[in-house]
Each structure stands twice: as structure tokens, then as C-alpha cells.
Enzyme design. Structure first.
Site, short mmCIF file in Angstrom:
data_model
loop_
_atom_site.label_atom_id
_atom_site.label_comp_id
_atom_site.label_asym_id
_atom_site.label_seq_id
_atom_site.Cartn_x
_atom_site.Cartn_y
_atom_site.Cartn_z
N CYS A 1 -2.94 0.28 10.00
CA CYS A 1 -3.98 -0.68 9.16
C CYS A 1 -4.89 -1.14 10.15
O CYS A 1 -6.14 -1.33 9.86
CB CYS A 1 -3.42 -1.88 8.87
SG CYS A 1 -1.71 -1.79 8.11
N HIS B 1 0.84 -1.33 0.19
CA HIS B 1 0.15 0.08 -0.02
C HIS B 1 1.00 1.39 -0.15
O HIS B 1 2.21 1.13 0.43
CB HIS B 1 -0.88 0.03 1.34
CG HIS B 1 -2.04 -0.90 1.19
ND1 HIS B 1 -2.26 -1.65 2.30
CD2 HIS B 1 -3.07 -1.30 0.43
CE1 HIS B 1 -3.19 -2.61 2.19
NE2 HIS B 1 -3.77 -2.09 0.77
C1 CIR Z 1 -3.74 -7.87 3.48
O1 CIR Z 1 -3.00 -8.45 2.72
O2 CIR Z 1 -4.68 -7.13 3.02
C2 CIR Z 1 -3.55 -7.82 4.73
N1 CIR Z 1 -2.98 -9.07 5.22
C3 CIR Z 1 -2.66 -6.60 5.34
C4 CIR Z 1 -3.58 -5.31 5.19
C5 CIR Z 1 -2.58 -4.22 5.67
N2 CIR Z 1 -3.55 -3.16 5.55
C6 CIR Z 1 -3.02 -1.95 5.39
O3 CIR Z 1 -1.75 -1.90 5.36
N3 CIR Z 1 -3.66 -0.83 5.52
#
Ligand code: CIR
Length: 255
Positions: free
Chosen positions: A250, A163
Site C-alpha cells: 500500500c 482489498h
Molecule cells: C484505508 O482504509 O483506505 C486505509 N486506512 C488503508 C489502505 C490500505 N491500502 C492498501 O491496502 N492498498
């Protein structure tokens, strides 16, 4: 450029959280330790004065505690996303219900996809990452809504990382903490910059809340650089979150 938050939404990790998406090779995360770290995170948000809503786990969605990806909340509106990973589509439904009492809602519609982790709010300006999760349509839909409320926005190519906010975050009124790749981009030319050492790039996912900065444990060089900002630093261990490709931003929606 100062944004004050009064509330946050988080979600407890479910017992199957280790079945979520990840590219990390740091090993399988531990549920008890994850809960301990998540509890400490919620305590920290409350210590910083936020009223925190804790949603229950969603066992059908092992990544659902990464609530940041399911909405973009501004002082005017909450935009419910269409998450870019098919396995995560649907997580946004219960977050939408939780936000409905606080903001007018808008939605990202297919073919647009967008993860909140790709959206960096700097006052009324928004950087929207184009990534493997957020496509042009998603970015343009969000940008259109933001513009209607007097905000400006700009797309930024994320390249290799998951991201946008995996590699660039706001750490002071006009200061960004970022990787060299992002630092070279014209998009960020107007900001003061704190550069991440390549082997501490994970610490780029630090979280600024009302003049306090929360940083992940284990990144001493980044911490030393951030101390020069003269704002209070709080260090949290998020080792189990990291094993699932997540970080400090996150785990919550702040607004
Ligand atoms: C994913 O791959 O979607 C989750 N395991 C991690 C998401 C992390 N979210 C973020 O950086 N906003």
C-alpha cells in the site's frame, strides 16, 4: 511474467495519519514510530535500486501515504483511480501530477470506483478485485484500458477483506502467496501457491521487487515457507502501518 521496476512513488505520512480509516483493534499508532518505519521502507526501495520520489504529506487526507490506491501503473500507462472511500477521493490529484512525466494517463470516472490495492499485476495479466472499494464499473473501466494495451484481466470477488492484495500477492515468477479462500478460486488455478496460515494472513501483503521479497516482521511460519523460494527476503517492521489497515504494497507505486 517478470516485471522489473526502476521507480517508485511514496508519500510521507502526515501528523494526523492516525485519523485515517481503520477497522483494526491493534491500538492507536505512534507518529514517530510510523515515520521510522516509513523511512526504513524508503531506504529498502532505494537499496533495491529504485529511484524513489517522496511526496509531501497531505494533511487533508490522513490515508494519503497509502499511495498504491490512487493509481495503477503498467509499463504502458498510468490509470488514475477514483478511490472507493469517499474520504480518500482527491488523494489521487497530486499522484497524477507526479506520474504525468512518466506515463500517458487515463482515469477511472464515476460511477466507477477503484482502489489500486485491488489490482494484482502478474506480468501482462491483471486480477481486479471487486470489493467494498472497487465496483464493477471501476473494474470494467480499468480492464478496458488494460485490454487496449494488450493485457488481459479478470474480476475476482474479494469477499470480507479490505482489498484483493490483502490476501493474495505474487512472490515469484509463477507463484502466489495467498489465503485458503483465494487458493480455492479457479482464477488462481494455474499458479504455484504458498498458503498462508489463517493466523498469519496479514503476511499475505508481501512485496516482490525485482527478485527480492519484502515481508512484514512477525510472521515466522510464512517467512519459513517463503525461504523455500530461494530468493532474498527482507523483513520490515510495519506495525504502525498495520494499525491503519495498511501493509507493504500500500505504501508505494512501483513502475
Ligand atoms: C484505508 O482504509 O483506505 C486505509 N486506512 C488503508 C489502505 C490500505 N491500502 C492498501 O491496502 N492498498
Amino acid at each position: 511474467m517478470k516485471t522489473e521496476f526502476t521507480r517508485a512513488i511514496v508519500r510521507k505520512p502526515g501528523p494526523n495519519f492516525a485519523d485515517g480509516l481503520t477497522t483494526s483493534d491493534l491500538g492507536r499508532p505512534d507518529f514517530d514510530l510510523m515515520n521510522t518505519q516509513h523511512d526504513a521502507y524508503v531506504r529498502m526501495l532505494r537499496e533495491l535500486g529504485l529511484a524513489v520520489t517522496v511526496l509531501p504529506p497531505e494533511t487533508g487526507f490522513p490515508d494519503a501515504h497509502f499511495v498504491e490506491d490512487t493509481a495503477v501503473v503498467t509499463p504502458d500507462i498510468a490509470v488514475i483511480t477514483n478511490p472507493g472511500a469517499p474520504a480518500r477521493q482527491g488523494e489521487e490529484k497530486t499522484v497524477e501530477a507526479a506520474l504525468a512525466g512518466y506515463r500517458t494517463l487515463a482515469r477511472i470516472e464515476p460511477p466507477g470506483t477503484l482502489d489500486g490495492g485491488d489490482v494484482l499485476m502478474v506480468g501482462s495479466h491483471f486480477f481486479i478485485g471487486i470489493s467494498e472499494r472497487t465496483n464493477r464499473s471501476g473494474a470494467e473501466q480499468l480492464g478496458g484500458v488494460l485490454s487496449r494495451y494488450g493485457n488481459t484481466w479478470m474480476p475476482v470477488s474479494v469477499g470480507d477483506g479490505l482489498h484483493l492484495k490483502s490476501g493474495v500477492n505474487i512472490v515469484g515468477p509463477n507463484t502466489l502467496l495467498l489465503t485458503e479462500t483465494f487458493a480455492r478460486m479457479d482464477a488462481f488455478a494455474a499458479y504455484e501457491k504458498i498458503l498462508l496460515d489463517p493466523d498469519e494472513s496479514y503476511a499475505g501483503n508481501s512485496l516482490l521487487i525485482n527478485g527480492h521479497l519484502i515481508v512484514p516482521q512477525g510472521f515466522p511460519r510464512t517467512q519459513a515457507k517463503l525461504e523455500s523460494l530461494g530468493i532474498p527476503l527482507h523483513v520490515l517492521d510495519v506495525s504502525e502501518v498495520r494499525k491503519m489497515d495498511g501493509g507493504l504494497t500500500c505504501l508505494s507505486l512501483r513502475f
